[in-house]
Design a protein around this motif. Structure first.
Motif, PDB file in Angstrom:
ATOM      1  N   ASN A 169       0.900  -1.214  -0.013  1.00 21.91           N
ATOM      2  CA  ASN A 169       0.104  -0.115  -0.074  1.00 21.91           C
ATOM      3  C   ASN A 169       0.893   1.294  -0.120  1.00 21.91           C
ATOM      4  O   ASN A 169       1.432   1.453   0.952  1.00 21.91           O
ATOM      5  N   ASN A 211      -2.372  10.619  -3.846  1.00 20.02           N
ATOM      6  CA  ASN A 211      -3.089   9.142  -4.033  1.00 20.02           C
ATOM      7  C   ASN A 211      -2.445   8.177  -3.105  1.00 20.02           C
ATOM      8  O   ASN A 211      -1.449   8.136  -2.631  1.00 20.02           O
ATOM      9  N   SER A 212      -3.344   6.993  -2.857  1.00 18.99           N
ATOM     10  CA  SER A 212      -2.925   5.781  -2.249  1.00 18.99           C
ATOM     11  C   SER A 212      -3.107   4.713  -3.089  1.00 18.99           C
ATOM     12  O   SER A 212      -4.726   4.900  -3.374  1.00 18.99           O
ATOM     13  N   SER A 213      -2.805   3.604  -3.058  1.00 17.45           N
ATOM     14  CA  SER A 213      -3.219   2.453  -3.546  1.00 17.45           C
ATOM     15  C   SER A 213      -2.725   1.088  -3.217  1.00 17.45           C
ATOM     16  O   SER A 213      -1.414   1.248  -2.759  1.00 17.45           O
ATOM     17  N   TRP A 214      -3.436   0.042  -3.478  1.00 14.39           N
ATOM     18  CA  TRP A 214      -2.420  -1.265  -3.348  1.00 14.39           C
ATOM     19  C   TRP A 214      -2.110  -1.779  -4.579  1.00 14.39           C
ATOM     20  O   TRP A 214      -2.715  -1.532  -5.659  1.00 14.39           O
ATOM     21  N   ARG A 215      -0.802  -2.222  -4.506  1.00 15.01           N
ATOM     22  CA  ARG A 215      -0.202  -2.625  -5.669  1.00 15.01           C
ATOM     23  C   ARG A 215       0.448  -4.133  -5.405  1.00 15.01           C
ATOM     24  O   ARG A 215       0.636  -4.539  -4.242  1.00 15.01           O
ATOM     25  N   GLY A 246       1.546   2.689  -9.814  1.00 16.24           N
ATOM     26  CA  GLY A 246       0.170   2.995  -9.531  1.00 16.24           C
ATOM     27  C   GLY A 246      -0.170   4.427  -9.525  1.00 16.24           C
ATOM     28  O   GLY A 246       0.834   5.643  -9.754  1.00 16.24           O
ATOM     29  N   THR A 258      -7.112  11.525 -11.540  1.00 19.10           N
ATOM     30  CA  THR A 258      -5.814  11.287 -11.365  1.00 19.10           C
ATOM     31  C   THR A 258      -4.756  11.923 -12.623  1.00 19.10           C
ATOM     32  O   THR A 258      -5.125  11.404 -13.647  1.00 19.10           O
ATOM     33  N   TYR A 261       1.222   9.573 -12.019  1.00 17.05           N
ATOM     34  CA  TYR A 261       1.520   8.013 -11.818  1.00 17.05           C
ATOM     35  C   TYR A 261       2.902   7.794 -11.402  1.00 17.05           C
ATOM     36  O   TYR A 261       3.652   8.388 -12.223  1.00 17.05           O
TER      37      TYR A 261
END
Length: 295
Positions: A169, A211-215, A246, A258, A261
């Motif tokens: 994350n 932003n935040s994201s799971w990769r 991400g 967005t 990246y």
């Protein structure tokens, strides 16, 4: 002379008669004493363990991109600072050569610095050239499933290799960019809100929500542990982790989606920690293992 010979014959006959009697009176010969040595103690390999680690990680961002002017542009430069992390996990020693664990590791904030170049062209006007300096920071939580091959115990040291797969994350803080415009500042004045400057040069600044994201993520590692006791081990080693790309930041105008990246990270970590094993430990006891000793 005959008397002497007679005495010798009588003495020989008497000796032959008494020899068995004297032999019968001697105590019997005792058998050899066998001293059994204790066996070498090797306890069972299986057992649950917990672990805690401290890492120092070198972050290499694999580049960044952003939408602007109807296309996808690449950051001219993109660099990330290094970071410390703390982690822990639960594992199981399957055999003396194979173990596996689940770990969670939190990397503290690392600063990001980047730059972009482009233009601020307005239809019908002369294009203006802009260079932007962009700053942000990121933190990361890694959750991994790992497997290790222990390569044998050598005087308390156990070298190992391993691999893991899991999720990361990645959380970006807000990105601030300060752009300096030249060539046609009047056009920049029209095109860019917040433009400040003269008729020859100027600059503007914007803030983009992070932003935040799971990769996806995977890692390989190598190291060695040392038996502090039969259950407690000191563990040190190296780990390489690859984190996929991400979302990084949104447009400055809220609700537009967005804009930026990142292309992911290469992370090189040195780590040290402790493992405590419940149940059967891996104890290679001392002692003689060459069979019984005869005395």
């Amino acid at each position: 002379m005959k008397k002497i010979a007679s005495l010798l014959l009588v003495g020989a006959a008497f000796a032959s008669y008494c020899a068995p009697v004297l032999a019968a009176d001697l105590p019997p010969e005792e058998p050899p004493v066998i001293i059994e040595q204790p066996p070498v103690v090797v306890e069972a390999a299986g057992g649950w363990y917990i672990r805690g680690d401290v890492d120092y990680s070198l972050f290499k961002i694999r580049g960044a991109q952003y939408h602007a002017g109807g296309g996808l542009n690449t950051f001219t430069t993109a660099e990330s600072d290094n970071s410390f992390s703390f982690g822990g996990g639960l594992g199981y020693q399957i055999t003396k050569h194979l173990r596996a664990d689940l770990t969670a590791e939190y990397n503290f904030k690392a600063d990001f610095r980047g730059s972009t170049t482009g233009d601020c062209t307005v239809a019908g006007n002369q294009p203006g050239s802009c260079t932007s300096v962009d700053t942000s920071s990121h933190s990361m939580l890694l959750v991994m499933a790992n497997a290790y091959a222990d390569l044998g115990n050598y005087h308390g040291f156990t070298p190992y290799v391993g691999a893991g797969i899991g999720l990361a994350n990645v959380k970006w803080s807000s990105l601030s960019n300060v752009a300096t415009c030249t060539s046609a500042p009047a056009d920049c004045d029209i095109a860019l809100p917040g433009y400040v400057g003269s008729t020859t040069t100027g600059s503007y600044s914007e803030t983009h929500v992070g932003n935040s994201s799971w990769r996806g993520a995977w890692s390989v590692m190598a190291g060695a542990s040392y038996d502090l006791t039969t259950k407690l081990k000191l563990d040190a080693g190296y780990k390489y982790t690859r984190v996929h790309g991400g979302p990084m930041f949104d447009y400055a105008v809220a609700g537009n989606g967005t804009q930026g990246y990142d292309n992911g990270f290469n992370i090189h970590s040195v780590r040290a920690g402790l493992r405590y094993q419940f149940g059967g430990g891996m104890h290679h006891g001392g002692g003689y293992d060459g069979g019984p000793v005869y005395k």
